[in-house]
Design a protein around this motif. Structure first.
Motif, PDB file in Angstrom:
ATOM      1  N   VAL A  16      47.903  99.424  -4.345  1.00 47.38           N
ATOM      2  CA  VAL A  16      46.341  99.868  -4.335  1.00 47.38           C
ATOM      3  C   VAL A  16      45.709  99.211  -5.622  1.00 47.38           C
ATOM      4  CG1 VAL A  16      46.545 101.589  -2.572  1.00 47.38           C
ATOM      5  CG2 VAL A  16      46.710 102.206  -5.086  1.00 47.38           C
ATOM      6  N   GLY A  17      46.425  98.935  -6.538  1.00 52.73           N
ATOM      7  CA  GLY A  17      45.892  98.286  -7.558  1.00 52.73           C
ATOM      8  C   GLY A  17      46.970  98.215  -8.793  1.00 52.73           C
ATOM      9  N   LEU A  25      39.933 107.512 -12.227  1.00 43.78           N
ATOM     10  CA  LEU A  25      39.224 106.504 -13.365  1.00 43.78           C
ATOM     11  C   LEU A  25      38.755 107.125 -14.632  1.00 43.78           C
ATOM     12  CD1 LEU A  25      39.285 103.595 -13.093  1.00 43.78           C
ATOM     13  CD2 LEU A  25      37.148 103.486 -12.234  1.00 43.78           C
ATOM     14  N   PRO A  26      37.968 108.232 -14.390  1.00 46.58           N
ATOM     15  CA  PRO A  26      37.531 108.605 -15.942  1.00 46.58           C
ATOM     16  C   PRO A  26      38.486 108.990 -16.543  1.00 46.58           C
ATOM     17  CG  PRO A  26      36.049 109.552 -13.945  1.00 46.58           C
ATOM     18  CD  PRO A  26      37.427 108.879 -13.357  1.00 46.58           C
ATOM     19  N   ALA A  27      39.557 109.850 -16.361  1.00 43.33           N
ATOM     20  CA  ALA A  27      40.550 110.183 -17.264  1.00 43.33           C
ATOM     21  C   ALA A  27      41.376 109.127 -17.640  1.00 43.33           C
ATOM     22  CB  ALA A  27      41.458 111.386 -16.289  1.00 43.33           C
ATOM     23  N   ARG A  44      52.234 101.917 -18.684  1.00 42.02           N
ATOM     24  CA  ARG A  44      52.955 103.044 -17.761  1.00 42.02           C
ATOM     25  C   ARG A  44      52.049 104.331 -17.908  1.00 42.02           C
ATOM     26  NH1 ARG A  44      58.480 101.550 -20.401  1.00 42.02           N
ATOM     27  NH2 ARG A  44      58.878  99.518 -19.259  1.00 42.02           N
ATOM     28  N   ALA A  45      51.530 104.706 -18.816  1.00 38.05           N
ATOM     29  CA  ALA A  45      50.743 105.978 -18.886  1.00 38.05           C
ATOM     30  C   ALA A  45      49.274 105.746 -18.126  1.00 38.05           C
ATOM     31  CB  ALA A  45      50.651 106.269 -20.372  1.00 38.05           C
ATOM     32  N   ALA A  46      48.855 104.617 -18.337  1.00 39.12           N
ATOM     33  CA  ALA A  46      47.556 104.376 -17.655  1.00 39.12           C
ATOM     34  C   ALA A  46      47.736 104.526 -16.182  1.00 39.12           C
ATOM     35  CB  ALA A  46      46.667 103.427 -18.166  1.00 39.12           C
ATOM     36  N   ALA A  47      48.863 103.705 -15.608  1.00 35.78           N
ATOM     37  CA  ALA A  47      48.978 103.714 -14.317  1.00 35.78           C
ATOM     38  C   ALA A  47      49.405 105.029 -13.636  1.00 35.78           C
ATOM     39  CB  ALA A  47      50.200 102.864 -14.034  1.00 35.78           C
ATOM     40  N   ALA A  48      50.190 105.696 -14.509  1.00 36.77           N
ATOM     41  CA  ALA A  48      50.425 107.371 -14.109  1.00 36.77           C
ATOM     42  C   ALA A  48      49.205 108.173 -13.697  1.00 36.77           C
ATOM     43  CB  ALA A  48      51.291 107.906 -15.089  1.00 36.77           C
ATOM     44  N   HIS A  49      47.993 108.104 -14.201  1.00 40.23           N
ATOM     45  CA  HIS A  49      46.911 108.630 -13.933  1.00 40.23           C
ATOM     46  C   HIS A  49      46.473 108.402 -12.339  1.00 40.23           C
ATOM     47  CE1 HIS A  49      45.102 110.437 -17.568  1.00 40.23           C
ATOM     48  NE2 HIS A  49      45.592 109.289 -18.138  1.00 40.23           N
ATOM     49  N   PRO A  70      51.053  88.324 -27.926  1.00 35.49           N
ATOM     50  CA  PRO A  70      52.717  88.243 -27.704  1.00 35.49           C
ATOM     51  C   PRO A  70      53.060  88.987 -26.485  1.00 35.49           C
ATOM     52  CG  PRO A  70      51.970  89.030 -30.122  1.00 35.49           C
ATOM     53  CD  PRO A  70      50.693  88.978 -29.194  1.00 35.49           C
ATOM     54  N   TRP A  71      52.565  90.160 -26.014  1.00 36.54           N
ATOM     55  CA  TRP A  71      53.249  90.913 -25.003  1.00 36.54           C
ATOM     56  C   TRP A  71      52.022  91.357 -24.000  1.00 36.54           C
ATOM     57  CZ3 TRP A  71      58.178  89.902 -24.524  1.00 36.54           C
ATOM     58  CH2 TRP A  71      58.981  89.910 -25.611  1.00 36.54           C
ATOM     59  N   SER A  72      52.346  91.324 -22.831  1.00 35.40           N
ATOM     60  CA  SER A  72      51.666  91.667 -21.785  1.00 35.40           C
ATOM     61  C   SER A  72      52.233  92.532 -20.610  1.00 35.40           C
ATOM     62  CB  SER A  72      50.901  90.689 -20.789  1.00 35.40           C
ATOM     63  OG  SER A  72      49.982  90.018 -21.623  1.00 35.40           O
ATOM     64  N   VAL A  73      51.987  93.702 -20.421  1.00 36.27           N
ATOM     65  CA  VAL A  73      52.821  94.523 -19.227  1.00 36.27           C
ATOM     66  C   VAL A  73      51.985  94.879 -18.153  1.00 36.27           C
ATOM     67  CG1 VAL A  73      53.958  96.725 -18.799  1.00 36.27           C
ATOM     68  CG2 VAL A  73      54.536  95.335 -20.912  1.00 36.27           C
ATOM     69  N   MET A  74      52.259  94.738 -16.857  1.00 32.60           N
ATOM     70  CA  MET A  74      51.495  95.029 -15.606  1.00 32.60           C
ATOM     71  C   MET A  74      52.487  96.212 -15.023  1.00 32.60           C
ATOM     72  SD  MET A  74      51.044  94.735 -12.217  1.00 32.60           S
ATOM     73  CE  MET A  74      52.798  94.274 -12.012  1.00 32.60           C
ATOM     74  N   VAL A  75      51.721  97.168 -14.759  1.00 30.84           N
ATOM     75  CA  VAL A  75      52.391  98.230 -14.086  1.00 30.84           C
ATOM     76  C   VAL A  75      51.453  98.428 -12.598  1.00 30.84           C
ATOM     77  CG1 VAL A  75      52.862 100.696 -13.729  1.00 30.84           C
ATOM     78  CG2 VAL A  75      53.274  99.308 -15.950  1.00 30.84           C
ATOM     79  N   ASN A  76      52.153  98.257 -11.436  1.00 28.34           N
ATOM     80  CA  ASN A  76      51.586  98.491 -10.227  1.00 28.34           C
ATOM     81  C   ASN A  76      51.264  99.741  -9.972  1.00 28.34           C
ATOM     82  OD1 ASN A  76      51.370  96.050  -8.995  1.00 28.34           O
ATOM     83  ND2 ASN A  76      53.357  96.063  -8.226  1.00 28.34           N
ATOM     84  N   ILE A  77      49.802 100.122  -9.283  1.00 24.57           N
ATOM     85  CA  ILE A  77      49.527 101.577  -8.818  1.00 24.57           C
ATOM     86  C   ILE A  77      50.035 101.513  -7.264  1.00 24.57           C
ATOM     87  CG2 ILE A  77      47.668 103.135  -8.356  1.00 24.57           C
ATOM     88  CD1 ILE A  77      46.385 101.774 -10.378  1.00 24.57           C
ATOM     89  N   LEU A  78      51.123 102.011  -7.045  1.00 21.58           N
ATOM     90  CA  LEU A  78      51.518 102.196  -6.018  1.00 21.58           C
ATOM     91  C   LEU A  78      51.489 103.603  -4.991  1.00 21.58           C
ATOM     92  CD1 LEU A  78      55.343 100.807  -6.602  1.00 21.58           C
ATOM     93  CD2 LEU A  78      53.335  99.549  -5.326  1.00 21.58           C
ATOM     94  N   GLY A  79      50.806 103.336  -4.051  1.00 22.01           N
ATOM     95  CA  GLY A  79      50.456 104.471  -3.122  1.00 22.01           C
ATOM     96  C   GLY A  79      49.210 105.331  -3.328  1.00 22.01           C
ATOM     97  N   GLY A  80      48.921 105.381  -4.789  1.00 24.90           N
ATOM     98  CA  GLY A  80      47.511 106.157  -5.245  1.00 24.90           C
ATOM     99  C   GLY A  80      47.785 107.473  -5.021  1.00 24.90           C
TER     100      GLY A  80
END
Lengths: 374, 374
Positions: free
Chosen positions: B349-350, B324-326, B367-372, B304-314
């Motif tokens: 960058v991803g 990546l591990p965390a 969002r939480a995953a991208a924030a890593h 039903p839903w997909s959300v894409m969050v950019n990794i900006l800057g890194g």
């Protein structure tokens, strides 16, 4: 950290690690047996995987060495480990994927359920096993067999005479009870060097002429007990043998509803190809994560049912590519995977995955799409 | 048939075509701007895409030429076509992705809804547009802008003086109405040279500082009418401009619920990255199928839903791989995609994709995953 994985062997299993590697940011390189193999795109070296110098040179530029197959000799593997190379799965585990006699003995020690078996080195030994098991049994060469090769159903001891004649001094063959099974299943498990482990849903595998023809994921008509026992067996073997990376355990489901271990593979396996399009984490991504000792991914199915059908042999005339337009036109929702190999009778040259809510519809879709390539 | 696709440009869009190409059996090669770019694995040549000899030599060994970006000059594109090379999208279509003034004029002719706009070549021209539109407007350079570059909101004509000063003789700038929008949407369409066309579900794009930050797929709170109008606009543009391959149409949804075309891209686009893990056929596979004139794949969402969050800057320190591990440990069901690029403020960058049944949960997860990685 650095994420460089070197794969020994250039077949389709190495090829199918390329896609998740590129997405996750893993740099894969491949030591191929020759030019133009399935995993050509990532091939950085061509050479003999039985030659230590060749493999050691390849291993220099990677963080982890892993495998497309289980044929790298123990002395090569152990020399790499002694030189400080990270090798997953390691030689102590791979030993049991390389030698079926050692595997049977070790699984007995671990208390893992398996068919009755014996080692024998002459016709008398085989005959005595046959006499004790209703006059029929399965004879296997301990090493080198795959896809039905090195396996023979016999009903008299003379039927193994040629293999016995080829045995080296002190060599033995394996004989196993011919299991009365209702179907074949496969359990996949991934395990990290640091110990984390995940178990995929148990699947049903359908074999034709000793070769996997299709896989239904998860296994239909499975009880909670069957799911749990299969996972327990997979986990027990992965931990007992110290497997790292993907482990596939081929299982017989007997008429009296026991599960017995048939074969092991310590790498991504045909029984797990459904996971590319049907699971949150494909077996190829999972293998890379496991051998790099990264946290493992979710193994849940994305849809209630996935069916994988192998493309065996390929078209009698022309190429797989010739058949692609009609297959894609008739089946816009299936995913076609090809291996860059020339058609040849019986050869695995690709597979098709279909997913959805209704098993019959999904299986029909996958079979009909795959039929376009035969 | 043969399936060799040559991609001009070695960025992340070329990189993300590699995975579906390998699986479908498409041989991709890349003409990269330099060594070590995102699509390095498939790079077969390094050179200047503005140089006809370089591009023509690269095109010799492929069946179709396509693009990672829209910057290949018209004279190079037309010379390729004249030499018999199959180029998709072709120069007649790409012209409108390269020049925003030509695009605006052509969309008017096609009756596609868009913001009020004008061409101007001096401050008086701009002032007259500002006077007619409440004193504020958006000025754009017709060529070369992306990710907010070449775009400026102005409230007096002097604010464009530097760009006017840089204009060549006869050159013009574009000014557009500052649209009062409730949100931004994107419509993706794929079209084959032989005419077949599919429209993806319309998505919502969230921009920060002129750069796409995240995408919600499909767009929440969409009416059937909005879905239909967005698809109609996408289809109308693809057919009207003769686009082949993927087309992305960035849209404003106005406060009075109209859809107006903001920008076009004739290639896979950031607004479609969700499709890698959220759609039956990803935009990268679809682009390859379309430019090869193969039947197009199903565009339905898998969940039903997909959300894409950019990794900006890194990360400010260290690499993406360090994080990546965390990230994987905390988010075993998200899919992390990285581009093999060094961290740099604002650089894409991803990205991370999450899918599921509940939009809030999926968005939180992504969002939480991208924030890593920040």
């Amino acid at each position: 950290m650095s994420l460089r994985v070197g794969i020994v062997g250039g077949g389709q299993l190495a090829r199918m690690m390329i896609a998740p590697a590129v997405e996750l940011g893993v740099q894969v390189s491949v030591l191929a047996e020759q030019d133009g193999m399935s995993a050509q795109l990532a091939a950085t070296a061509v050479g003999d995987y039985r030659d230590l110098d060749t493999v050691a040179a390849f291993a220099k530029d990677v963080d982890v060495v892993t495998f497309d197959h289980e044929h790298v000799p123990q002395d090569v593997l152990r020399a790499l480990v002694d030189a400080g190379v990270s090798v997953h799965p390691g030689p102590d585990a791979l030993l049991y994927a390389q030698d079926k006699l050692l595997m049977r003995a070790r699984l007995d020690e671990l208390g893992i359920p398996q068919p009755d078996w014996a080692a024998f080195s002459d016709e008398a030994g085989l005959q005595s096993f046959l006499d004790a098991h209703g006059g029929r049994a399965v004879v296997k060469t301990p090493r080198g067999g795959y896809d039905g090769k090195g396996v023979r159903v016999v009903s008299d001891a003379a039927a193994a005479a040629d293999w016995l004649g080829d045995l080296p001094v002190g060599g033995q063959l394996l004989v196993e009870e011919l299991v009365a099974f209702s179907r074949e299943l496969a359990q996949q498990v991934a395990r990290r060097p640091s110990g984390g482990l995940v178990a995929y849903p148990v699947v049903e595998t359908v074999q034709r002429d000793g070769v996997c023809a299709e896989v239904l994921a998860p296994a239909p008509h499975r009880s909670d007990r069957l799911t749990a026992v299969a996972a327990q067996i997979g986990t027990g073997i992965a931990e007992g043998l110290g497997v790292t990376g993907m482990l596939a355990v081929e299982l017989f489901e007997t008429l009296d509803e026991r599960l017995l271990v048939n074969e092991l593979a310590m790498r991504p396996h045909n029984s797990g190809h459904w996971s590319q399009d049907g699971a949150v984490t494909s077996q190829f991504e999972q293998h890379l994560r496991a051998v790099l000792d990264l946290p493992l991914g979710d193994v849940d199915a994305r849809q209630p049912w996935s069916v994988m059908v192998n493309i065996l042999g390929g078209p009698a005339e022309g190429t797989l590519e010739d058949r692609l337009p009609a297959a894609l036109a008739d089946h816009p929702a299936v995913k076609v995977h090809t291996y860059g190999k020339s058609p040849r009778p019986g050869r695995k040259v690709g597979h098709v995955n279909a997913v959805g809510d209704d098993l019959d519809a999904v299986a029909y879709e996958a079979r009909a799409a795959a039929a376009h390539f035969s």
